[in-house]
Design a protein around this motif. Structure first.
Motif, PDB file in Angstrom:
ATOM      1  N   ARG A   1       0.810  -1.213   0.000  1.00 46.32           N
ATOM      2  CA  ARG A   1       0.000   0.000   0.000  1.00 46.32           C
ATOM      3  C   ARG A   1       0.854   1.280   0.000  1.00 46.32           C
ATOM      4  N   ASN A   2       1.877   1.327   0.853  1.00 44.58           N
ATOM      5  CA  ASN A   2       2.733   2.515   0.907  1.00 44.58           C
ATOM      6  C   ASN A   2       3.407   2.784  -0.433  1.00 44.58           C
TER       7      ASN A   2
ATOM      8  N   ASP B   1       5.379   6.612   6.751  1.00 43.21           N
ATOM      9  CA  ASP B   1       4.366   7.255   5.923  1.00 43.21           C
ATOM     10  C   ASP B   1       4.454   6.878   4.447  1.00 43.21           C
ATOM     11  N   VAL B   2       5.591   7.102   3.856  1.00 49.99           N
ATOM     12  CA  VAL B   2       5.761   6.812   2.439  1.00 49.99           C
ATOM     13  C   VAL B   2       7.144   6.233   2.204  1.00 49.99           C
ATOM     14  N   GLU B   3       7.279   5.517   1.089  1.00 46.54           N
ATOM     15  CA  GLU B   3       8.578   4.966   0.743  1.00 46.54           C
ATOM     16  C   GLU B   3       9.401   6.010  -0.014  1.00 46.54           C
TER      17      GLU B   3
ATOM     18  N   THR C   1       2.759   6.082  -2.836  1.00 45.18           N
ATOM     19  CA  THR C   1       3.855   6.954  -3.235  1.00 45.18           C
ATOM     20  C   THR C   1       3.926   7.083  -4.750  1.00 45.18           C
TER      21      THR C   1
ATOM     22  N   THR D   1       4.996  14.209   7.056  1.00 43.42           N
ATOM     23  CA  THR D   1       5.728  12.955   7.227  1.00 43.42           C
ATOM     24  C   THR D   1       6.315  12.882   8.624  1.00 43.42           C
TER      25      THR D   1
END
Length: 302
Positions: free
Chosen positions: A19-20, A102-104, A24, A95
């Motif tokens: 999902r992350n 949170d995000v890659e 992104t 973030t």
């Protein structure tokens, strides 16, 4: 029935695991967290109808779905941006200190980098993100953008050269970013015009995004003298304290009024000086960040 349930569970696990990554990819293509979430929903609806057991590379398959959905949405958004009031800036993404939560690969979602990606065509942008950020092979990218691998190689080379000519010069460490932003914040808070001139690059560009709703400059402000004068006239420090925050993986400043996020100020740094200032004031783009900030504050009090 049991087999159907197991297949559904397998599809859910695979989607959650990636999902992350999918968020992104969509966010880097669209510059909007809200639209990226919509892409995730559309991706899930299509993924839920796939025979997961027959998919050899689930990551690549999911990225392909998300990329295609994001490209469709990006072309629609581009038409809307033609009538956008004033400069358009990406939606700021709050973030955590540990960005991986949170995000890659958050270095690639900095405000400055997203603005560079905005100068690419939709297909160039997708190819660049999938190749340079996520290291997908050309065959996988070709399936995602519905091009032949040879064409994708050419697009990748063209996009790479385009980005290299426009991205920030040299890498900036988190410590340097924090120090530069701290000096900028002190100069704004004390009304130190010379301090601002010392930290702003001679050719600094200020962009303000109010979306026609909040007050903002309707065209770019260029030059250290002009930008410093604008900041001095805005009297930001007299309105409310500028709070440091981590936005899009980089240090930024947040202005709150009556408990609501009013302005997010992100920067681009080149050779120790601020070469870009990006003020997001459009309430629609700040709503998500305001909710997340409030949630984190509540969690931190327990």
């Amino acid at each position: 029935m049991a087999g159907t349930t197991q297949a559904g569970d397998s599809a859910t696990r695979a989607f959650v695991a990636h999902r992350n990554l999918l968020f992104t990819v969509a966010y880097e293509l669209l510059g909007s967290a809200a639209d990226a979430e919509d892409v995730l929903q559309e991706t899930w609806l299509r993924w839920a109808g796939v025979d997961v057991a027959a998919v050899q590379n689930q990551r690549a398959y999911l990225v392909r779905i998300a990329t295609r959905q994001a490209l469709v949405r990006l072309r629609t958004l581009e038409r809307r941006r033609e009538t956008y009031v004033g400069p358009w800036l990406p939606e700021p993404l709050l973030t955590a200190p540990d960005v991986a939560e949170d995000v890659e690969l958050a270095d690639s979602v900095s405000m400055a980098m997203l603005l560079v990606l905005e100068t690419l065509t939709p297909t160039e942008r997708a190819v660049f993100v999938l190749r340079e950020v996520f290291a997908l092979d050309y065959d996988e990218i070709a399936e995602a953008v519905e091009k032949k691998p040879a064409a994708v190689r050419q697009i990748a080379h063209r996009a790479r050269s385009h980005v290299a000519a426009r991205r920030p010069r040299g890498e900036v460490s988190a410590a340097e970013s924090k120090a530069v932003l701290g000096a900028f914040r002190r100069a704004v808070e004390t009304g130190d015009l010379q301090g601002l001139l010392d930290i702003l690059a001679p050719d600094v560009v200020f962009l303000g995004d109010g979306g026609g709703v909040a007050q903002a400059a309707l065209s770019p402000i260029v030059g250290a003298g002009s930008v410093a004068a604008l900041l001095a006239a805005s009297r930001l420090a007299s309105v409310a304290p500028l709070e440091p925050a981590l936005v899009n993986g980089s240090p930024a400043l947040v202005l709150r009024l009556h408990g609501e996020v009013d302005t997010v100020l992100a920067v681009r740094i080149d050779e120790g000086l601020i070469s870009g200032l990006y003020a997001v004031r459009n309430p629609e783009k700040l709503a998500r960040m305001g909710r997340e900030t409030e949630l984190r504050r509540r969690v931190s009090t327990y």
